[in-house]
Design an enzyme around this catalytic site. Sequence first.
Site, short mmCIF file in Angstrom:
data_model
loop_
_atom_site.label_atom_id
_atom_site.label_comp_id
_atom_site.label_asym_id
_atom_site.label_seq_id
_atom_site.Cartn_x
_atom_site.Cartn_y
_atom_site.Cartn_z
N LYS A 103 43.07 43.22 49.77
CA LYS A 103 42.21 42.42 48.89
C LYS A 103 42.39 40.92 49.12
CE LYS A 103 42.16 46.00 45.34
NZ LYS A 103 42.59 46.40 43.99
N SER A 113 49.51 53.02 42.36
CA SER A 113 49.48 53.86 43.57
C SER A 113 50.12 53.11 44.74
CB SER A 113 48.04 54.23 43.92
OG SER A 113 47.36 53.12 44.49
N GLU A 145 37.45 57.21 40.92
CA GLU A 145 37.32 55.75 41.02
C GLU A 145 35.96 55.40 41.62
OE1 GLU A 145 37.48 52.86 40.17
OE2 GLU A 145 39.51 52.20 40.67
N ARG A 146 35.50 54.20 41.38
CA ARG A 146 34.32 53.69 42.07
C ARG A 146 34.56 53.74 43.57
NH1 ARG A 146 33.20 47.25 41.97
NH2 ARG A 146 31.62 47.17 43.61
N HIS A 147 33.54 54.14 44.33
CA HIS A 147 33.66 54.19 45.79
C HIS A 147 33.47 52.78 46.35
CE1 HIS A 147 33.32 55.35 49.92
NE2 HIS A 147 33.54 56.62 49.61
N TYR A 148 34.47 52.32 47.10
CA TYR A 148 34.43 50.95 47.62
C TYR A 148 33.85 50.84 49.02
CZ TYR A 148 36.60 48.41 43.80
OH TYR A 148 36.85 47.80 42.59
N ARG A 165 34.02 43.05 40.72
CA ARG A 165 33.79 42.95 39.29
C ARG A 165 32.33 42.79 38.87
NH1 ARG A 165 37.73 45.29 38.62
NH2 ARG A 165 39.70 44.60 37.74
N HIS A 198 45.55 55.73 35.93
CA HIS A 198 46.70 56.24 36.69
C HIS A 198 47.76 55.16 36.89
CE1 HIS A 198 45.58 54.01 40.33
NE2 HIS A 198 44.33 54.34 40.05
N ASN A 200 37.87 51.70 37.32
CA ASN A 200 36.43 51.51 37.16
C ASN A 200 35.73 52.65 36.44
OD1 ASN A 200 35.61 48.87 38.39
ND2 ASN A 200 36.83 49.71 40.07
#
Length: 247
Positions: free
Chosen positions: A97, A11, A86-89, A114, A8, A183
Amino acid sequence: MRLVLVRHGESEWNKLNLFTGWTDVDLSEKGVEEAKEGGTYLKKEGFDFDICYTSYLKRAIHTLNYILSQMDREWLPVIKTWKLNERHYGGLQGLNKAETAEKYGEDQVKIWRRSFDIAPPVLEEGDKRCPYLQEQYRGIEKSELPLTESLKDTIARAVPFFEKTIKPQMLEGKRILITAHGNSLRALVKYFENLSDEEIISVNIPTGVPLVYEFDKNFKVLSKRYLGDQEKINAKINAVANQGKKK
């Protein structure tokens, strides 16, 4: 056989350097332009598709919409699945970050972002960020929905979906476009290229840039290439790599 992957466009939370995960934020103005540019390159190079896949998250859905609009292909069938989310954070979702790197150290943030099999802190039951409390997942069993994920966990949902649903269509000759996330696409890249757990750590996928794979009949990768200005693409890849560093 050919497959096109697109992460995408930027964002609103990419712009703010926040961990996003399953938070359903929209594209920034820059992200809209990236998506349109990706569609323009696909049209310019004569690409066409039979079926499109995307996630349940609006930044990927809207990216696909802009791409199809640029290609004059808005009528193409689109299949949405949370398996390409997306990977769930987990508990990191919504945190900056760079500030997280200041607090925990760059090495720890790099591990969370990572590493292959280490997940961020898990969401507590009842946290408003839990997927089972959100409308778009109301038809999915609570036990299936993650409260945090590693890349290994993301692979465990994205790759079987690809193998069961998308791969057979490609073998039938269908031309497929997947618009998803950093991801979930890295999960597929690892699978396609048979990368080691260590090799995938250094793979960064730029926003809004079509990535074209060519496969032989045995699904061995023959070639891969990004469409667009290579200098700009390399700058984007480096920017993704630097997101988890201190200011």
